[in-house]
Design a protein around this motif. Structure first.
Motif, PDB file in Angstrom:
ATOM      1  N   TYR A   1       0.835  -1.204   0.000  1.00 42.32           N
ATOM      2  CA  TYR A   1       0.000   0.000   0.000  1.00 42.32           C
ATOM      3  C   TYR A   1       0.869   1.253   0.000  1.00 42.32           C
ATOM      4  N   VAL A   2       1.881   1.273   0.878  1.00 40.39           N
ATOM      5  CA  VAL A   2       2.772   2.443   0.943  1.00 40.39           C
ATOM      6  C   VAL A   2       3.513   2.599  -0.380  1.00 40.39           C
ATOM      7  N   ALA A   3       3.962   1.493  -0.949  1.00 37.71           N
ATOM      8  CA  ALA A   3       4.658   1.547  -2.238  1.00 37.71           C
ATOM      9  C   ALA A   3       3.761   2.136  -3.318  1.00 37.71           C
ATOM     10  N   SER A   4       2.476   1.795  -3.275  1.00 38.78           N
ATOM     11  CA  SER A   4       1.565   2.338  -4.282  1.00 38.78           C
ATOM     12  C   SER A   4       1.413   3.841  -4.138  1.00 38.78           C
ATOM     13  N   LEU A   5       1.386   4.343  -2.910  1.00 40.57           N
ATOM     14  CA  LEU A   5       1.332   5.791  -2.692  1.00 40.57           C
ATOM     15  C   LEU A   5       2.577   6.475  -3.253  1.00 40.57           C
ATOM     16  N   MET A   6       3.722   5.886  -2.989  1.00 41.09           N
ATOM     17  CA  MET A   6       4.973   6.468  -3.468  1.00 41.09           C
ATOM     18  C   MET A   6       5.018   6.492  -4.991  1.00 41.09           C
ATOM     19  N   ASN A   7       4.597   5.393  -5.622  1.00 43.11           N
ATOM     20  CA  ASN A   7       4.633   5.311  -7.081  1.00 43.11           C
ATOM     21  C   ASN A   7       3.622   6.248  -7.738  1.00 43.11           C
ATOM     22  N   ARG A   8       2.460   6.382  -7.110  1.00 43.20           N
ATOM     23  CA  ARG A   8       1.398   7.178  -7.707  1.00 43.20           C
ATOM     24  C   ARG A   8       1.719   8.665  -7.680  1.00 43.20           C
ATOM     25  N   HIS A   9       2.369   9.117  -6.621  1.00 44.54           N
ATOM     26  CA  HIS A   9       2.503  10.552  -6.412  1.00 44.54           C
ATOM     27  C   HIS A   9       3.921  11.087  -6.591  1.00 44.54           C
ATOM     28  N   PHE A  10       4.919  10.215  -6.709  1.00 44.16           N
ATOM     29  CA  PHE A  10       6.308  10.672  -6.753  1.00 44.16           C
ATOM     30  C   PHE A  10       7.108   9.865  -7.770  1.00 44.16           C
ATOM     31  N   VAL A  11       8.198  10.447  -8.224  1.00 43.29           N
ATOM     32  CA  VAL A  11       9.263   9.701  -8.872  1.00 43.29           C
ATOM     33  C   VAL A  11      10.279   9.397  -7.774  1.00 43.29           C
ATOM     34  N   CYS A  12      10.505   8.122  -7.507  1.00 43.44           N
ATOM     35  CA  CYS A  12      11.282   7.713  -6.328  1.00 43.44           C
ATOM     36  C   CYS A  12      12.711   7.346  -6.730  1.00 43.44           C
ATOM     37  N   ILE A  13      13.654   7.978  -6.068  1.00 46.59           N
ATOM     38  CA  ILE A  13      15.079   7.759  -6.349  1.00 46.59           C
ATOM     39  C   ILE A  13      15.757   7.256  -5.083  1.00 46.59           C
ATOM     40  N   LEU A  14      16.462   6.144  -5.188  1.00 47.06           N
ATOM     41  CA  LEU A  14      17.207   5.588  -4.058  1.00 47.06           C
ATOM     42  C   LEU A  14      18.697   5.772  -4.310  1.00 47.06           C
ATOM     43  N   ILE A  15      19.426   6.211  -3.284  1.00 48.73           N
ATOM     44  CA  ILE A  15      20.844   6.549  -3.424  1.00 48.73           C
ATOM     45  C   ILE A  15      21.648   5.883  -2.307  1.00 48.73           C
ATOM     46  N   ASP A  16      22.738   5.244  -2.682  1.00 46.96           N
ATOM     47  CA  ASP A  16      23.730   4.757  -1.720  1.00 46.96           C
ATOM     48  C   ASP A  16      24.671   5.917  -1.433  1.00 46.96           C
ATOM     49  N   ARG A  17      24.698   6.348  -0.191  1.00 49.16           N
ATOM     50  CA  ARG A  17      25.482   7.551   0.125  1.00 49.16           C
ATOM     51  C   ARG A  17      26.970   7.352  -0.145  1.00 49.16           C
ATOM     52  N   ASP A  18      27.450   6.098  -0.094  1.00 45.37           N
ATOM     53  CA  ASP A  18      28.865   5.850  -0.374  1.00 45.37           C
ATOM     54  C   ASP A  18      29.185   6.074  -1.845  1.00 45.37           C
ATOM     55  N   GLU A  19      28.207   5.831  -2.719  1.00 45.38           N
ATOM     56  CA  GLU A  19      28.427   6.039  -4.143  1.00 45.38           C
ATOM     57  C   GLU A  19      28.213   7.499  -4.553  1.00 45.38           C
ATOM     58  N   ARG A  20      27.282   8.180  -3.885  1.00 42.55           N
ATOM     59  CA  ARG A  20      27.002   9.574  -4.232  1.00 42.55           C
ATOM     60  C   ARG A  20      27.013  10.461  -2.981  1.00 42.55           C
ATOM     61  N   PRO A  21      28.185  10.624  -2.374  1.00 41.12           N
ATOM     62  CA  PRO A  21      28.269  11.481  -1.183  1.00 41.12           C
ATOM     63  C   PRO A  21      27.957  12.941  -1.476  1.00 41.12           C
TER      64      PRO A  21
END
Length: 664
Positions: free
Chosen positions: A65-85
């Protein structure tokens, strides 16, 4: 169905690859999608060993359910802080402008172009006693606000971007504005922040502060401190209270060695159980330097146990070192390190178990009030053979399932290890650690040196994706600095080696100027001028965080290069770089301790020793007897030994005079 993260090398990104959230990486494609669909961007930043990142992922991102809210209303970007400090630090700085806490997981809500208008850290799925808004509620509120009043969020984002740009240029001064009295005021302010009872420089949660302690150790060797017994005692009290309490508490792994991320209480007893390579490399250097000054055997023990842990659990000199150890084992935070009464009874016997529990006490923070070993003071273990009990626990713990290791090899973090090996070799009077530093330096050059990009900053063992990662200022600065530390004493192990390390360091420094220098104002940008997927703004970072700031590290790089090569180019770079720091030193010295250390060491003077190395073991032995001071050892080419400080030579008639000139 897997999302875009399935083919990523990062273990943190892969942890989220089979979630229903349509995760994307930071890319032009993601920004274009947000613009095309007129959706705000939701950025989530974390790392593999982060307990709260995993908790939020389980509670929220894995919920359909939470994933559906995120997908419906946002473009979701996940970042590994070690790769993109760069993205991590930029959005962290923005979060502080929203008066939000700083930490991980880090969340930023942005316009389709990546400009942040609001953010936060951890959000629970449902209402809790902490009064933190539930994540689904946050998503709906922000989505509705963006739909109904986008102009408000655009204005907020533009204000944030203006503040981020303004922070690139601290209230700079001309060179004449630097005054050594700023160092005196910095000492007083930092010491006044110190917890005189338990050590540390903040209230709980308490993080080890190796950069602050390094500065206090450096300033203690200045003429100002040496001639002022009151200041010298104040410095000693701060340094030793902090180091002793950290090494004696639960924040130090008394069984296996190594420090945990931070302490949740004032007394350093209850840790957050992540172990970071960066923290431990910096603390090994700090404890090694403190041992040289105070000859406290506890500091020596910490250095040795931490080194042994690092080589046992994190990697080795021929393959590099991973980034971090998870706080969880089998899904439970601290499970690898904590002991309940039933386990202790079985391992130690009921009588010894009761005595140990009585001496150590239990930890209320965790369920079932478990026990965590700490170092007992004299008098606390009169009724039990504490050492024998600890050995039994070490044997028993070795049979447990250990926390997961993020095996990613980072050039900046391995550079910190390289420096720590040099410091350990000098403090322990042990050339074997210097030999390991040689091997690590060779592995780093073979692994990270890249003709096209200057540096290939990340390496995943066993992965061969051909992916090129962005490089950042810390990659260049930390690696250059560590090579200079190695070059300064490498002649003690191998004749002619200093030229090789010095040449590589100078080449890296030249590339740093090419890709990162701001030609219009003092300071170096964190991201390269050649980036393929840049952040929304090109930032300079001045303050130390868990690691020193790149600009602070470069101060030491330019100072050491100037002294080692006698090159006017690097002297001018140092002078120009220092012009950014007077106002920072006056207003917030606790945040630029690494820079203050470099300035202190340059002010005291960095000697070049041209001495006979016929008896190298005796030279190392003598160095280990004295407090830390950076210098550069060269093989004597003439009959007369000499020391050069700031271009001035002092002839040395005998060894006694050498050490007197150098350390008095």
């Amino acid at each position: 169905m897997p999302n875009q993260l399935l083919n990523e090398n990062s273990p943190y990104l892969r942890q989220h690859a089979n979630q229903s959230v349509d995760w994307m990486t930071w890319s032009l494609e993601a920004l274009q999608k947000a613009d095309r669909e007129n959706k705000p961007i939701l950025i989530s930043i974390g790392y593999a060993s982060c307990h709260w990142c995993q908790t939020m992922s389980r509670e929220n991102f894995s919920d359909s359910y939470v994933a559906s809210l995120m997908n419906r209303h946002f473009v979701c970007i996940l970042i590994d802080r070690d790769e993109r400090p760069d993205l991590d630090q930029t959005y962290m700085e923005a979060n502080r402008m929203f008066n939000q806490s700083a930490g991980w997981p880090l969340h930023a809500f942005c316009l389709p172009d990546g400009k942040p208008f609001w953010g936060g850290t951890f959000f629970p799925k449902e209402n809790t006693e902490d009064s933190i808004a539930p994540w689904p509620q946050v998503l709906m509120r922000i989505s509705e606000h963006y739909r109904k009043s986008p102009s408000d969020l655009i204005e907020n984002a533009n204000n944030v971007m203006g503040n981020l740009a303004h922070a690139n240029h601290p209230n700079r001064s001309n060179e004449e504005a630097w005054n050594s009295l700023l160092l005196v005021k910095a000492v007083q302010k930092i010491c006044n922040q110190h917890d005189s009872e338990y050590g540390g420089f903040t209230q709980a949660p308490k993080f080890p502060s190796p950069m602050k302690i390094d500065f206090l150790l450096a300033i203690s060797e200045s003429q100002f401190a040496r001639s002022n017994p009151t200041i010298q005692k104040q410095i000693s009290d701060c340094v030793q209270t902090s180091l002793v309490n950290m090494a004696s508490g639960g924040v130090f792994d008394q069984l296996g060695g190594g420090f945990f991320r931070y302490s949740m209480d004032r007394k350093w007893q209850v840790p957050h159980f992540e172990k970071m390579l960066s923290d431990n490399a910096l603390l090994i250097s700090t404890y090694a330097r403190a041992f040289r000054k105070y000859k406290e055997t506890l500091y020596q023990e910490v250095v040795i146990k931490s080194l042994n842990w690092m080589f046992r659990e994190m990697g080795n000199e021929n393959e590099g070192f991973g980034c971090s150890l998870d706080s969880e084992s089998e899904g439970v935070e601290g499970a690898y390190y904590l002991w309940n009464k039933r386990e202790l009874d079985l391992i130690l016997g009921p009588e010894s178990s009761a005595s140990l529990c009585d001496a150590l006490g239990t930890i209320d923070h965790f369920p079932d009030q478990p026990v965590l070993p700490r170092r007992l003071a004299k008098g606390e273990f009169d009724q039990i053979d504490y050492s024998a009990l600890i050995e039994k626990l070490i044997e028993a713990r070795a049979k447990r399932i250990p926390p997961k290791l993020d095996k990613k090899r980072s050039v900046s973090l391995n550079a910190l290890v390289l420096r720590s090996l040099v410091d350990a070799a000098l403090a322990l009077n042990d050339l074997s650690w210097l030999q390991k530093a040689f091997s690590l330096a060779s592995w780093m050059e073979n692994t990270f040196a890249n003709e096209e990009f200057g540096i290939q900053p990340i390496y995943y063992p066993g992965e061969d994706s051909g992916q090129n990662y962005e490089t950042f200022l810390d990659d260049f600065a930390f690696w250059t600095e560590s090579l200079l530390y190695l070059a300064s004493v490498s002649e003690l192990l191998e004749q002619g080696s200093s030229k090789r390390f010095l040449a590589l360091a100078e080449n890296l420094a030249t590339q740093t100027k090419k890709f990162f220098k701001d030609e219009k104002a003092p300071g170096y940008f964190f991201s390269s001028s050649s980036m393929q997927n840049p952040p929304p703004i090109r930032k300079k970072f001045w303050y130390d965080n868990a690691t020193p700031s790149g600009n602070s590290s470069l101060l030491r790089v330019f100072s050491l290069l100037s002294s080692f090569t006698q090159s006017r180019e690097w002297e001018l770079e140092y002078i120009e770089a220092r012009t950014a720091f007077p106002k920072l030193a006056l207003n917030s010295p606790e945040n630029i301790a690494c820079a203050l250390t470099a300035i202190t060491e340059e002010t005291v003077g960095i000697p070049v020793l041209e001495i006979s190395l016929n008896e190298k073991s005796k030279v190392l032995e003598k160095i280990s007897e004295y407090p830390h001071r950076p210098f550069f050892i060269k093989e004597n080419k003439s009959k007369t030994d000499q020391i050069k400080i700031k271009g001035k030579s002092v002839n040395i008639e005998n060894n006694a005079q050498l050490w007197k000139v150098l350390f008095n």
